[in-house]
Design an enzyme around this catalytic site. Structure first.
Site, PDB file in Angstrom:
ATOM      1  N   ARG A  47       0.860  -1.193   0.000  1.00 60.63           N
ATOM      2  CA  ARG A  47       0.000   0.000   0.000  1.00 60.63           C
ATOM      3  C   ARG A  47       0.887   1.231   0.000  1.00 60.63           C
ATOM      4  O   ARG A  47       2.106   1.133   0.115  1.00 60.63           O
ATOM      5  CB  ARG A  47      -1.041  -0.013   1.146  1.00 60.63           C
ATOM      6  CG  ARG A  47      -0.661  -0.651   2.427  1.00 60.63           C
ATOM      7  CD  ARG A  47       0.448   0.001   3.158  1.00 60.63           C
ATOM      8  NE  ARG A  47       0.226   1.431   3.305  1.00 60.63           N
ATOM      9  CZ  ARG A  47       1.165   2.313   3.510  1.00 60.63           C
ATOM     10  NH1 ARG A  47       2.443   1.950   3.599  1.00 60.63           N
ATOM     11  NH2 ARG A  47       0.890   3.592   3.631  1.00 60.63           N
ATOM     12  N   GLY A  48       0.239   2.411  -0.110  1.00 61.26           N
ATOM     13  CA  GLY A  48       1.011   3.642  -0.295  1.00 61.26           C
ATOM     14  C   GLY A  48       1.061   3.916  -1.791  1.00 61.26           C
ATOM     15  O   GLY A  48       1.382   3.016  -2.583  1.00 61.26           O
ATOM     16  N   ARG A  90      -7.645  -0.288  -6.559  1.00 63.87           N
ATOM     17  CA  ARG A  90      -7.926   0.774  -5.573  1.00 63.87           C
ATOM     18  C   ARG A  90      -8.163   2.079  -6.343  1.00 63.87           C
ATOM     19  O   ARG A  90      -7.480   2.344  -7.327  1.00 63.87           O
ATOM     20  CB  ARG A  90      -6.769   0.940  -4.572  1.00 63.87           C
ATOM     21  CG  ARG A  90      -6.636  -0.268  -3.641  1.00 63.87           C
ATOM     22  CD  ARG A  90      -5.718   0.005  -2.477  1.00 63.87           C
ATOM     23  NE  ARG A  90      -6.322   0.891  -1.491  1.00 63.87           N
ATOM     24  CZ  ARG A  90      -5.636   1.444  -0.481  1.00 63.87           C
ATOM     25  NH1 ARG A  90      -4.341   1.234  -0.355  1.00 63.87           N
ATOM     26  NH2 ARG A  90      -6.242   2.221   0.402  1.00 63.87           N
ATOM     27  N   GLN A 195      -1.912   2.294   9.959  1.00 61.01           N
ATOM     28  CA  GLN A 195      -0.647   2.362   9.210  1.00 61.01           C
ATOM     29  C   GLN A 195       0.424   3.131  10.000  1.00 61.01           C
ATOM     30  O   GLN A 195       1.612   2.901   9.833  1.00 61.01           O
ATOM     31  CB  GLN A 195      -0.853   3.061   7.854  1.00 61.01           C
ATOM     32  CG  GLN A 195      -1.641   2.260   6.849  1.00 61.01           C
ATOM     33  CD  GLN A 195      -3.094   2.644   6.865  1.00 61.01           C
ATOM     34  OE1 GLN A 195      -3.630   3.055   7.893  1.00 61.01           O
ATOM     35  NE2 GLN A 195      -3.771   2.516   5.745  1.00 61.01           N
ATOM     36  N   ASP A 236      -2.017  10.846  -1.985  1.00 60.58           N
ATOM     37  CA  ASP A 236      -2.472   9.804  -2.908  1.00 60.58           C
ATOM     38  C   ASP A 236      -2.878  10.376  -4.255  1.00 60.58           C
ATOM     39  O   ASP A 236      -2.829   9.683  -5.274  1.00 60.58           O
ATOM     40  CB  ASP A 236      -3.631   9.018  -2.290  1.00 60.58           C
ATOM     41  CG  ASP A 236      -3.094   8.102  -1.206  1.00 60.58           C
ATOM     42  OD1 ASP A 236      -2.854   8.589  -0.090  1.00 60.58           O
ATOM     43  OD2 ASP A 236      -2.845   6.915  -1.506  1.00 60.58           O
ATOM     44  N   ASN A 246      -5.255  12.451   0.885  1.00 64.10           N
ATOM     45  CA  ASN A 246      -4.318  11.588   1.635  1.00 64.10           C
ATOM     46  C   ASN A 246      -5.136  10.858   2.695  1.00 64.10           C
ATOM     47  O   ASN A 246      -6.350  11.048   2.818  1.00 64.10           O
ATOM     48  CB  ASN A 246      -3.192  12.424   2.255  1.00 64.10           C
ATOM     49  CG  ASN A 246      -2.049  11.556   2.761  1.00 64.10           C
ATOM     50  OD1 ASN A 246      -1.545  10.711   2.017  1.00 64.10           O
ATOM     51  ND2 ASN A 246      -1.653  11.709   4.010  1.00 64.10           N
ATOM     52  N   LYS A 247      -4.462  10.019   3.438  1.00 63.73           N
ATOM     53  CA  LYS A 247      -5.135   9.173   4.431  1.00 63.73           C
ATOM     54  C   LYS A 247      -6.087   9.971   5.313  1.00 63.73           C
ATOM     55  O   LYS A 247      -5.782  11.099   5.709  1.00 63.73           O
ATOM     56  CB  LYS A 247      -4.063   8.475   5.268  1.00 63.73           C
ATOM     57  CG  LYS A 247      -4.549   7.538   6.333  1.00 63.73           C
ATOM     58  CD  LYS A 247      -5.487   6.465   5.826  1.00 63.73           C
ATOM     59  CE  LYS A 247      -4.939   5.654   4.691  1.00 63.73           C
ATOM     60  NZ  LYS A 247      -5.921   4.719   4.114  1.00 63.73           N
TER      61      LYS A 247
HETATM   62  C1  LIG Z   1       4.067   7.802   0.025  1.00 64.35           C
HETATM   63  S1  LIG Z   1       2.531   7.171   0.400  1.00 64.35           S
HETATM   64  C2  LIG Z   1       1.405   8.508   0.522  1.00 64.35           C
HETATM   65  C3  LIG Z   1       0.065   8.044   0.790  1.00 64.35           C
HETATM   66  O1  LIG Z   1      -0.223   7.023  -0.147  1.00 64.35           O
HETATM   67  C4  LIG Z   1      -0.108   7.527   2.225  1.00 64.35           C
HETATM   68  O2  LIG Z   1       0.062   8.548   3.152  1.00 64.35           O
HETATM   69  C5  LIG Z   1      -1.478   6.964   2.325  1.00 64.35           C
HETATM   70  O3  LIG Z   1      -2.423   7.674   2.493  1.00 64.35           O
HETATM   71  C6  LIG Z   1      -1.577   5.530   2.054  1.00 64.35           C
HETATM   72  O4  LIG Z   1      -2.853   4.987   2.274  1.00 64.35           O
HETATM   73  P1  LIG Z   1      -3.022   3.418   2.189  1.00 64.35           P
HETATM   74  O5  LIG Z   1      -4.499   3.222   2.380  1.00 64.35           O
HETATM   75  O6  LIG Z   1      -2.219   2.827   3.313  1.00 64.35           O
HETATM   76  O7  LIG Z   1      -2.548   2.974   0.826  1.00 64.35           O
END
Ligand SMILES: CSC[C@@H](O)[C@@H](O)C(=O)COP(=O)(O)O
Length: 353
Positions: A47-48, A90, A195, A236, A246-247
């Site tokens: 993920r990320g 996703r 995370q 993201d 972002n998250k």
């Molecule tokens: C360099 S990763 C940046 C973002 O992708 C990260 O902060 C994030 O929101 C990731 O979400 P995730 O749901 O764990 O994929």
């Protein structure tokens, strides 16, 4: 002490760190089929945003190997089909469709199916290598911005294991370690799937960076109590006007940064920008299963049948962002104009390359 890696291409095999098992187990698994790759992305084994893009790119390179006897035209058709499938894993991180698009473009000039297959793999490797370089450069720019500030808060995991290496928001801490500059990082746990607690704390501990875990609800108090001097987050998807997905919980931090008058930085490679999307209202926000909220470690923490809303990203309006840190430089407000400037410089055509 070492910076952990999440994606490796070893002897023709795609090996990933299973992030679902962290921090209890450090297990590397091979993804052998397109279905393995799709499943690993959906279930957050990988993920990320940048890591999803790199994994999907290798996934496409693996998938096309099975299209053996077709003509080039038929081969292109299958590549597209495989890319659409992987791209549906996703919705929010734009790096996913960006990487798959780049791979498809890379075979435009191939004269044979064998050449096209080789070009897809070569392009996947290029994306992987470029991301590591981009993240290291982002780390350098972030270190400049953080000059004189050492107590920094972050959310989610925008670290090495969310990218090829170094990370985006965590890059200054890794690079700082290499250069002898110390930080005190405050990591929000990042409910619902943690995370921050599971991944960021583990990653920074592996690298020997000082990290303190807080719950998301402690962020406001902690900024005051611990004298947090800056907040840095990943992204993201960044719209053309700088609005940033972002998250979930990132928007809370942006508002807190404004209230406390401390800088709020977004760190992301140019592959995370989506110039087709004028503003944050148009960014698709992933919603995930109710169990992520109603259960903890497999045990129910809410009554049976509880109604749940589980958006896993939020959008921070550009007005709250002090600067966006990319490998092409630091973008300052008046984002609409300054983002276009960066992309024009990148390729001369207003397209990212
Ligand atoms: C360099 S990763 C940046 C973002 O992708 C990260 O902060 C994030 O929101 C990731 O979400 P995730 O749901 O764990 O994929």
């Amino acid at each position: 002490m070492a910076i952990p890696l999440s994606i490796q291409w070893i002897n023709g095999q795609l090996i990933i760190l299973d992030q679902q098992k962290l921090p209890h187990e450090t297990e590397y698994i091979a993804l052998n089929t397109i279905e393995d790759v799709y499943d690993a992305i959906v279930t957050l084994k990988v993920r990320g945003a940048p890591a999803i893009g790199i994994t999907a790119a290798y996934g496409l390179a693996l998938a096309v190997q099975r299209h053996d006897t077709e003509t080039l035209e038929v081969f292109h058709h299958y590549v597209k089909k495989d890319a659409v499938y992987l791209g549906s894993s996703r919705p929010t991180a734009v790096n996913l469709v960006w990487a798959l698009g780049r791979l498809q473009q890379s075979i435009g000039s191939a004269q044979t199916v064998a050449a096209a297959k080789a070009q897809i793999l070569a392009e996947a490797k290029r994306i992987h290598e470029e991301d590591e370089k981009a993240c290291r450069t982002i780390g350098g720019h972030a270190l400049d911005l953080l000059e004189g500030r050492s107590r920094v808060m972050t959310i989610c995991n925008a670290g090495s294991i969310a990218t090829a290496k170094y990370g985006t928001a965590l890059a200054p801490f890794h690079l700082g370690k290499e250069l002898g500059r110390e930080f005190e990082v405050y990591a929000c746990e990042t409910r619902p799937v943690f995370q921050g607690a599971r991944l960021t704390v583990w990653e920074l501990q592996q690298a020997g960076v000082d990290v303190t875990l807080i719950t998301d609800s402690m962020a406001a108090h902690t900024i005051g109590a611990k004298g947090i001097e800056a907040i840095i987050v990943g992204a993201d998807r960044i719209a053309a006007n700088g609005d940033t997905a972002n998250k979930i919980g990132t928007l809370n931090l942006a508002i807190l940064a404004a209230a406390y008058n401390i800088p709020f930085y977004v760190a992301a490679p140019v592959s995370t920008f989506d110039l087709q999307i004028p503003d944050g209202k148009n960014i698709p926000i992933e919603e995930r299963s109710a169990e992520e909220i109603t259960h903890s470690a497999g045990q129910p923490i809410a009554p049976n049948g509880t109604k749940v809303f589980n958006p896993v990203f939020d959008v921070t309006p550009a007005q709250y962002i002090t600067a966006i840190i990319t490998e092409k430089g630091i973008i300052h407000p008046d984002y609409e104009r300054n983002i276009i400037d960066v992309f024009t410089t990148v390729s001369g055509k207003g397209e990212k390359s």
